[in-house]
Design a protein around this motif. Structure first.
Motif, PDB file in Angstrom:
ATOM      1  N   LEU A   1       0.826  -1.216   0.000  1.00 47.64           N
ATOM      2  CA  LEU A   1       0.000   0.000   0.000  1.00 47.64           C
ATOM      3  C   LEU A   1       0.855   1.259   0.000  1.00 47.64           C
ATOM      4  O   LEU A   1       0.495   2.288  -0.568  1.00 47.64           O
ATOM      5  N   ASN A   2       1.972   1.189   0.661  1.00 50.11           N
ATOM      6  CA  ASN A   2       2.931   2.293   0.772  1.00 50.11           C
ATOM      7  C   ASN A   2       4.061   1.967  -0.203  1.00 50.11           C
ATOM      8  O   ASN A   2       5.037   1.336   0.163  1.00 50.11           O
ATOM      9  N   THR A   3       3.901   2.387  -1.467  1.00 52.83           N
ATOM     10  CA  THR A   3       4.802   1.938  -2.528  1.00 52.83           C
ATOM     11  C   THR A   3       5.977   2.885  -2.751  1.00 52.83           C
ATOM     12  O   THR A   3       5.894   4.082  -2.457  1.00 52.83           O
ATOM     13  N   GLU A   4       7.043   2.333  -3.295  1.00 50.35           N
ATOM     14  CA  GLU A   4       8.225   3.145  -3.608  1.00 50.35           C
ATOM     15  C   GLU A   4       7.892   4.235  -4.625  1.00 50.35           C
ATOM     16  O   GLU A   4       8.350   5.370  -4.487  1.00 50.35           O
ATOM     17  N   ALA A   5       7.097   3.901  -5.635  1.00 52.60           N
ATOM     18  CA  ALA A   5       6.740   4.887  -6.663  1.00 52.60           C
ATOM     19  C   ALA A   5       5.955   6.048  -6.051  1.00 52.60           C
ATOM     20  O   ALA A   5       6.178   7.218  -6.398  1.00 52.60           O
ATOM     21  N   HIS A   6       5.061   5.742  -5.133  1.00 55.15           N
ATOM     22  CA  HIS A   6       4.271   6.801  -4.510  1.00 55.15           C
ATOM     23  C   HIS A   6       5.141   7.690  -3.621  1.00 55.15           C
ATOM     24  O   HIS A   6       4.981   8.917  -3.608  1.00 55.15           O
TER      25      HIS A   6
ATOM     26  N   ARG B   1       8.305   8.317  -4.065  1.00 59.57           N
ATOM     27  CA  ARG B   1       9.074   9.177  -4.981  1.00 59.57           C
ATOM     28  C   ARG B   1       8.198  10.303  -5.554  1.00 59.57           C
ATOM     29  O   ARG B   1       8.636  11.432  -5.687  1.00 59.57           O
ATOM     30  N   ARG B   2       6.959   9.960  -5.878  1.00 60.09           N
ATOM     31  CA  ARG B   2       6.015  10.964  -6.405  1.00 60.09           C
ATOM     32  C   ARG B   2       5.778  12.072  -5.377  1.00 60.09           C
ATOM     33  O   ARG B   2       5.738  13.250  -5.712  1.00 60.09           O
ATOM     34  N   GLN B   3       5.644  11.690  -4.117  1.00 62.50           N
ATOM     35  CA  GLN B   3       5.458  12.687  -3.065  1.00 62.50           C
ATOM     36  C   GLN B   3       6.639  13.645  -2.994  1.00 62.50           C
ATOM     37  O   GLN B   3       6.457  14.856  -2.865  1.00 62.50           O
ATOM     38  N   ILE B   4       7.845  13.098  -3.097  1.00 68.62           N
ATOM     39  CA  ILE B   4       9.052  13.938  -3.043  1.00 68.62           C
ATOM     40  C   ILE B   4       9.082  14.895  -4.236  1.00 68.62           C
ATOM     41  O   ILE B   4       9.378  16.085  -4.076  1.00 68.62           O
ATOM     42  N   ARG B   5       8.767  14.377  -5.420  1.00 69.07           N
ATOM     43  CA  ARG B   5       8.741  15.238  -6.608  1.00 69.07           C
ATOM     44  C   ARG B   5       7.730  16.368  -6.458  1.00 69.07           C
ATOM     45  O   ARG B   5       7.987  17.499  -6.831  1.00 69.07           O
TER      46      ARG B   5
ATOM     47  N   THR C   1       6.105  17.507  -3.545  1.00 72.42           N
ATOM     48  CA  THR C   1       6.091  18.339  -2.337  1.00 72.42           C
ATOM     49  C   THR C   1       7.473  18.581  -1.730  1.00 72.42           C
ATOM     50  O   THR C   1       7.600  19.360  -0.794  1.00 72.42           O
ATOM     51  N   GLY C   2       8.466  17.868  -2.235  1.00 73.46           N
ATOM     52  CA  GLY C   2       9.802  18.004  -1.675  1.00 73.46           C
ATOM     53  C   GLY C   2      10.059  17.108  -0.478  1.00 73.46           C
ATOM     54  O   GLY C   2      11.143  17.101   0.081  1.00 73.46           O
ATOM     55  N   ARG C   3       9.051  16.346  -0.052  1.00 72.42           N
ATOM     56  CA  ARG C   3       9.214  15.417   1.066  1.00 72.42           C
ATOM     57  C   ARG C   3       8.232  14.256   0.910  1.00 72.42           C
ATOM     58  O   ARG C   3       7.314  14.314   0.095  1.00 72.42           O
ATOM     59  N   SER C   4       8.433  13.234   1.708  1.00 68.60           N
ATOM     60  CA  SER C   4       7.500  12.105   1.664  1.00 68.60           C
ATOM     61  C   SER C   4       7.110  11.729   3.087  1.00 68.60           C
ATOM     62  O   SER C   4       7.810  12.043   4.050  1.00 68.60           O
ATOM     63  N   THR C   5       5.991  11.056   3.180  1.00 72.91           N
ATOM     64  CA  THR C   5       5.544  10.536   4.469  1.00 72.91           C
ATOM     65  C   THR C   5       5.023   9.129   4.252  1.00 72.91           C
ATOM     66  O   THR C   5       4.362   8.863   3.244  1.00 72.91           O
ATOM     67  N   ASN C   6       5.330   8.229   5.161  1.00 72.81           N
ATOM     68  CA  ASN C   6       4.838   6.866   5.012  1.00 72.81           C
ATOM     69  C   ASN C   6       3.405   6.722   5.522  1.00 72.81           C
ATOM     70  O   ASN C   6       2.848   5.653   5.509  1.00 72.81           O
ATOM     71  N   ARG C   7       2.812   7.808   5.958  1.00 73.94           N
ATOM     72  CA  ARG C   7       1.416   7.778   6.415  1.00 73.94           C
ATOM     73  C   ARG C   7       0.440   8.088   5.285  1.00 73.94           C
ATOM     74  O   ARG C   7      -0.759   7.985   5.445  1.00 73.94           O
ATOM     75  N   ASN C   8       0.965   8.498   4.138  1.00 75.40           N
ATOM     76  CA  ASN C   8       0.149   8.817   2.977  1.00 75.40           C
ATOM     77  C   ASN C   8       0.416   7.735   1.935  1.00 75.40           C
ATOM     78  O   ASN C   8       1.393   7.790   1.216  1.00 75.40           O
ATOM     79  N   TRP C   9      -0.469   6.734   1.862  1.00 79.75           N
ATOM     80  CA  TRP C   9      -0.243   5.569   1.026  1.00 79.75           C
ATOM     81  C   TRP C   9      -0.694   5.806  -0.409  1.00 79.75           C
ATOM     82  O   TRP C   9      -1.454   6.738  -0.684  1.00 79.75           O
ATOM     83  N   CYS C  10      -0.262   4.965  -1.297  1.00 79.57           N
ATOM     84  CA  CYS C  10      -0.577   5.078  -2.724  1.00 79.57           C
ATOM     85  C   CYS C  10      -2.097   5.053  -2.929  1.00 79.57           C
ATOM     86  O   CYS C  10      -2.768   4.068  -2.597  1.00 79.57           O
ATOM     87  N   PRO C  11      -2.661   6.128  -3.495  1.00 74.50           N
ATOM     88  CA  PRO C  11      -4.117   6.176  -3.672  1.00 74.50           C
ATOM     89  C   PRO C  11      -4.653   5.117  -4.629  1.00 74.50           C
ATOM     90  O   PRO C  11      -5.777   4.640  -4.460  1.00 74.50           O
TER      91      PRO C  11
END
Length: 167
Positions: free
Chosen positions: A22-27, A29-33, A35-45
């Motif tokens: 649910l918490n994928t590597e692609a997602h 990376r997308r978050q970083i692109r 917003t500049g950061r990622s969180t493992n609490r926001n899973w791949c929609p």
């Protein structure tokens, strides 16, 4: 029995890992692109939409087999699923942490087997699938173990079709 009276269907149980499913590597990376950061609490929609479809359509229930169960209570896990678009009512439990009960090698497969033994009706063939990105004693479950690519997890439509084929 009245012909119009509905017979409740047996539950379909999904044992779900979080990271890599649910918490994928692609997602991440997308978050970083974006917003500049990622969180493992926001899973791949997309993965979450697929999971929601499976549990709603197939009378499903989720048992968390992820290591997240070590750091989060069932209530907290339900909230995390809620925050990611899936009603918490579908999350019914977690697999036991047998590692704390046994001195020998324990696998995630052992923990799932224990949950099945303790919770599913043994008079009929249990309906379940296991979603995980790693084989930690899970290959012995045969086709019921659906190994996800951690890059895309359950966002992969083919994995969804495999789960649906087990119902």
């Amino acid at each position: 029995m009245d012909v119009n009276e509905s017979i409740p269907e047996r539950k379909f149980t999904l044992f779900v890992d979080i990271d890599g499913v649910l918490n994928t590597e692609a997602h991440l990376r997308r978050q970083i692109r974006e917003t500049g950061r990622s969180t493992n609490r926001n899973w791949c929609p997309v993965a979450m939409a697929h999971l929601k479809l499976l549990v709603e359509y197939y009378n499903g229930q989720i048992v968390v087999s992820s290591t997240w169960r070590y750091d989060h209570s069932l209530r907290q896990l339900k909230e995390l699923f809620e925050n990611n678009g899936l009603p918490g009512k579908y999350v019914v439990g977690v697999t036991p942490s047998l590692i704390y009960e046994n001195s020998g090698k324990v696998t995630r497969g052992d923990e799932i087997r224990r949950w099945i033994t303790d919770n599913l009706n043994t008079e009929e063939i249990p309906r379940y699938a296991i979603l995980d990105d790693m084989d930690e004693g899970l290959s012995r479950f045969g086709e019921r173990f659906i190994q996800c690519d951690p890059k895309i997890g359950l966002a992969d439509k083919e994995k969804v079709k495999r789960v649906a084929g087990l119902v």
